[in-house]
Motif scaffolding. Structure first.
Motif, mmCIF file in Angstrom:
data_model
loop_
_atom_site.group_PDB
_atom_site.id
_atom_site.type_symbol
_atom_site.label_atom_id
_atom_site.label_comp_id
_atom_site.label_asym_id
_atom_site.label_seq_id
_atom_site.Cartn_x
_atom_site.Cartn_y
_atom_site.Cartn_z
ATOM 1 N N ILE A 7 -88.937 40.926 -74.944
ATOM 2 C CA ILE A 7 -87.746 40.451 -75.651
ATOM 3 C C ILE A 7 -86.510 41.181 -75.139
ATOM 4 C CG2 ILE A 7 -86.589 40.362 -77.897
ATOM 5 C CD1 ILE A 7 -89.295 39.859 -79.174
ATOM 6 N N GLY A 8 -86.675 42.454 -74.804
ATOM 7 C CA GLY A 8 -85.561 43.216 -74.228
ATOM 8 C C GLY A 8 -85.061 42.609 -72.932
ATOM 9 N N PHE A 9 -85.991 42.150 -72.088
ATOM 10 C CA PHE A 9 -85.587 41.492 -70.851
ATOM 11 C C PHE A 9 -84.795 40.219 -71.142
ATOM 12 C CE2 PHE A 9 -88.806 44.007 -68.517
ATOM 13 C CZ PHE A 9 -88.038 44.359 -67.420
ATOM 14 N N LEU A 10 -85.227 39.470 -72.156
ATOM 15 C CA LEU A 10 -84.506 38.246 -72.497
ATOM 16 C C LEU A 10 -83.070 38.542 -72.894
ATOM 17 C CD1 LEU A 10 -86.886 35.925 -74.546
ATOM 18 C CD2 LEU A 10 -86.419 35.962 -72.113
ATOM 19 N N VAL A 11 -82.897 39.517 -73.778
ATOM 20 C CA VAL A 11 -81.550 39.848 -74.253
ATOM 21 C C VAL A 11 -80.678 40.327 -73.100
ATOM 22 C CG1 VAL A 11 -80.222 41.235 -75.877
ATOM 23 C CG2 VAL A 11 -82.473 40.411 -76.536
ATOM 24 N N SER A 12 -81.282 41.058 -72.163
ATOM 25 C CA SER A 12 -80.500 41.546 -71.022
ATOM 26 C C SER A 12 -80.021 40.409 -70.136
ATOM 27 C CB SER A 12 -81.320 42.535 -70.193
ATOM 28 O OG SER A 12 -82.386 41.880 -69.514
ATOM 29 N N GLY A 13 -80.658 39.241 -70.251
ATOM 30 C CA GLY A 13 -80.225 38.086 -69.472
ATOM 31 C C GLY A 13 -78.802 37.672 -69.784
ATOM 32 N N MET A 14 -78.352 37.905 -71.041
ATOM 33 C CA MET A 14 -76.966 37.600 -71.398
ATOM 34 C C MET A 14 -76.003 38.463 -70.584
ATOM 35 S SD MET A 14 -76.985 37.020 -75.527
ATOM 36 C CE MET A 14 -77.763 38.596 -75.907
ATOM 37 N N GLY A 15 -76.307 39.753 -70.518
ATOM 38 C CA GLY A 15 -75.449 40.657 -69.753
ATOM 39 C C GLY A 15 -75.477 40.355 -68.274
ATOM 40 N N LEU A 16 -76.649 39.976 -67.772
ATOM 41 C CA LEU A 16 -76.763 39.650 -66.355
ATOM 42 C C LEU A 16 -75.947 38.405 -66.022
ATOM 43 C CD1 LEU A 16 -78.032 40.317 -63.652
ATOM 44 C CD2 LEU A 16 -80.046 38.979 -64.325
ATOM 45 N N GLY A 17 -75.985 37.413 -66.919
ATOM 46 C CA GLY A 17 -75.181 36.214 -66.699
ATOM 47 C C GLY A 17 -73.700 36.517 -66.680
ATOM 48 N N ILE B 163 -77.312 45.727 -69.635
ATOM 49 C CA ILE B 163 -78.334 44.990 -68.901
ATOM 50 C C ILE B 163 -79.681 45.688 -68.992
ATOM 51 C CG2 ILE B 163 -79.053 44.220 -66.605
ATOM 52 C CD1 ILE B 163 -76.121 43.752 -65.956
ATOM 53 N N ILE B 164 -79.687 47.022 -68.943
ATOM 54 C CA ILE B 164 -80.956 47.763 -68.971
ATOM 55 C C ILE B 164 -81.349 48.195 -70.379
ATOM 56 C CG2 ILE B 164 -80.552 48.598 -66.630
ATOM 57 C CD1 ILE B 164 -79.856 51.314 -67.782
ATOM 58 N N SER B 165 -80.419 48.062 -71.330
ATOM 59 C CA SER B 165 -80.670 48.531 -72.689
ATOM 60 C C SER B 165 -81.837 47.816 -73.347
ATOM 61 C CB SER B 165 -79.407 48.358 -73.538
ATOM 62 O OG SER B 165 -79.662 48.586 -74.904
ATOM 63 N N GLY B 166 -81.905 46.490 -73.216
ATOM 64 C CA GLY B 166 -82.939 45.719 -73.880
ATOM 65 C C GLY B 166 -84.342 46.104 -73.466
ATOM 66 N N PRO B 167 -84.675 45.981 -72.163
ATOM 67 C CA PRO B 167 -86.032 46.357 -71.746
ATOM 68 C C PRO B 167 -86.325 47.839 -71.944
ATOM 69 C CG PRO B 167 -84.643 45.790 -69.852
ATOM 70 C CD PRO B 167 -83.901 45.376 -71.077
ATOM 71 N N LEU B 168 -85.294 48.695 -71.846
ATOM 72 C CA LEU B 168 -85.503 50.126 -72.043
ATOM 73 C C LEU B 168 -86.003 50.413 -73.457
ATOM 74 C CD1 LEU B 168 -85.170 53.141 -71.311
ATOM 75 C CD2 LEU B 168 -82.794 52.946 -72.060
ATOM 76 N N TRP B 169 -85.249 49.966 -74.462
ATOM 77 C CA TRP B 169 -85.619 50.237 -75.849
ATOM 78 C C TRP B 169 -86.819 49.401 -76.275
ATOM 79 C CZ3 TRP B 169 -84.313 54.371 -78.331
ATOM 80 C CH2 TRP B 169 -83.125 55.039 -77.996
#
Length: 421
Positions: free
Chosen positions: A138-148, A264-270
Motif C-alpha cells: 500500500i505504501g508503494f501505491l501511495v508513493s505513486g502520487m508523488g512519483l506522478g 515518494i519513499i515515505s509510503g513503502p518505508l513506513w
C-alpha cells in the motif's frame, strides 16, 4: 495461505499497481496544479474557474469512492481497475483538446470518478494476495502520487519549450497514452484474489453493523479524516510562508523539493516498518513526527528549520496515508475489506475538501500562516490520541485463510494464482 509471498510475485504486482496509480492519481489528480497556470492563460480562465476545476476532481472522487468498495466485492476488483483507468485515460485525452470551460470541467469530473474506481480495488487485490505485506505494498501505491507529480514537474518545462503555449495539451495527451499502457500492464499481471468465505452465523449479521457502524472502522475513519484535513494545508500555504520570512524562491523550491522526494519513499518505508513492528506503532510514530514537523517552522522560521520541517513532513505524511488504509482493511473480515477502505477514504476525501478552505480562512482572518500550521499539528495530535486505542489485526488472518482454501483451490484452476501469472 492465500498466496505464497515470493519477492518475484510481490514486485510484479507492485509494479503493475504503481503504474496504474501514477497514471490515475499521479497524472489524473496531482498534475493539474502544475499544468493549471498554462491552462488558465490559454483558456482565459479566472482563478475562481481554475480552482473550481480542482474541486470538481475531488467531488467526483468523493461521490464515488464510498460505492466502489461495494462494487469491488460484487463484480471483481480487476474489472474496476481497468474500467477506472480507462475513464482516466478518456479524461486526459479530452483535456488535450478542450476548447470550452464546460468541456474542461466535464473532463475533470471524469478524472475524479475514474480515480475513485481504481485505487480502492487496487488495494483490494494487493491485500487479498499478500495480506502480510499489505503495509509495504500500500505504501508503494501511495508513493505513486508523488512519483506522478515529480514526472509532471520534470516534463512540463520540456513540453512548453517544444510546443510553446500548447505544450500543456501535448502533455495531457502523453499522459493519456501512458494510461493506456498502464491498462495493458494491469490486464496482463493483475488477478482478482479469492474471496474468503464467511461462516453462516457471520452472514446473518447486519452488513452495516459489520462495516459502517463498526467502532474499530469508525476510529480509523476519524483518524484518516483528521490526516486528510491536515494533508493539503502545508502544501497549499507553506511556499508563501517561506517567502514571507525572507527566503528566496530558489530556496523555497529547494525546501519543497526535499518534501516531494521524501514523500515518494515515505509510503513503502513506513509500510515495510509496519509489517515488522505493527501498524499501530508505526502510525503513532508518523503522527508524532508529523505533528512536530509542522511546529518547527513556527518556532524556527529560518532556512535550516524549514528544511528540517519539510524533510520530516515528507518522510511521514505519505506513511500516515498508507498506514490508515492498511489498518482499515484489518478491522473487518477480508470479504468486507474493500468496503471498509472505501468508507474510511470518504472521511479522508471530506477532510481534504475542508482543510485548505479552513486554513485559508484562518490565514485571511488572522493574517497568520503559522496559525494554520499549528491547527494542523493539533489535529495530528488528536489523531495520535485516537490511535492509541486502535486494534490491530481485529480479524485473525490464519482463520480467514483456512476458510478461503476451498475458494482458492477452485479459483486457481480457473484464473491462476500470482505465481502462475
Amino acid at each position: 495461505m492465500l498466496a505464497r509471498e515470493h519477492d518475484q510475485n510481490i514486485w510484479k504486482y507492485a509494479f503493475a499497481s504503481v503504474a496504474v496509480t501514477v497514471s490515475t492519481l499521479g497524472f489524473g489528480r496531482m498534475s493539474y496544479g502544475i499544468l493549471m497556470p498554462f491552462m488558465k492563460e490559454n483558456l482565459a480562465m479566472s482563478y475562481k474557474q481554475a480552482g473550481m476545476l480542482a474541486t470538481t476532481v475531488s467531488i467526483g472522487y468523493l461521490v464515488m469512492v464510498i460505492f466502489v468498495g461495494l462494487l469491488a466485492s460484487k463484480v471483481g476488483a480487476k474489472k474496476l481497475v481497468v474500467f477506472g483507468t480507462g475513464l482516466v485515460a478518456t479524461g486526459l485525452f479530452m483535456l488535450s483538446v478542450v476548447t470550452s470551460y464546460t468541456l474542461t470541467i466535464t473532463s475533470m469530473l471524469i478524472l475524479g470518478i475514474g480515480t475513485a474506481f481504481t485505487y480502492t480495488p487496487l488495494i483490494t487485490i494487493l491485500v487479498g494476495w499478500f495480506p502480510r505485506k499489505r503495509g509495504m505494498l500500500i505504501g508503494f501505491l501511495v508513493s505513486g502520487m508523488g512519483l506522478g507529480t515529480l514526472i509532471s514537474s520534470t516534463l512540463i518545462p520540456f513540453f512548453t519549450t517544444w510546443f510553446g503555449d500548447l505544450g500543456w495539451r501535448y502533455l495531457w495527451f502523453f499522459y493519456g497514452v501512458l494510461s493506456i499502457v498502464s491498462i495493458i500492464i494491469a490486464m496482463i499481471i493483475l488477478r482478482d484474489p479469492p474471496i474468503p468465505l464467511l461462516k453462516k452465523e457471520q452472514q446473518k449479521r447486519s452488513f452495516y453493523k459489520r462495516v459502517y457502524f463498526n467502532k474499530r472502522v469508525l476510529r480509523v475513519a476519524f483518524i484518516y479524516g483528521l490526516v486528510g484535513f491536515a494533508y493539503l494545508v502545508p502544501q497549499s500555504f507553506l511556499f508563501s510562508y517561506i517567502l514571507e520570512v525572507g527566503l528566496t524562491k530558489y530556496q523555497a523550491g529547494q525546501i519543497m523539493a526535499v518534501s516531494g522526494v521524501m514523500a515518494i519513499i515515505s509510503g513503502p518505508l513506513w509500510g515495510g516498518v509496519s509489517d515488522r513492528i505493527g501498524r499501530k506503532s508505526a502510525l503513532l510514530f508518523t503522527l508524532a513526527i508529523g505533528a512536530t514537523a509542522l511546529i518547527i517552522p513556527v518556532l524556527f522560521p529560518v532556512y535550516i528549520g524549514l528544511l528540517s520541517s519539510q524533510f520530516l513532513w515528507g518522510a511521514t505524511i505519505v506513511g500516515m496515508l498508507s498506514l490508515c488504509q492498511a489498518l482499515s482493511t484489518e478491522q473487518v473480515h477480508p470479504t468486507y475489506a474493500p468496503v471498509a477502505l472505501g468508507y474510511v477514504t470518504f472521511f479522508f476525501a471530506a477532510g481534504q475538501l475542508l482543510g485548505p478552505g479552513m486554513g485559508g480562512w484562518i490565514i485571511d482572518h488572522f493574517n497568520q500562516i503559522p496559525l494554520a500550521l499549528m491547527m494542523c499539528s493539533l489535529l495530528l495530535g488528536i489523531a495520535f490520541i485516537l490511535s492509541i486505542r486502535i486494534t490491530e489485526h481485529a480479524v485473525d488472518l490464519d482463520v480467514t485463510e483456512l476458510e478461503a482454501k476451498p475458494v482458492l483451490a477452485n479459483f486457481c484452476m480457473k484464473e491462476g494464482s500470482p505465481e502462475k501469472s
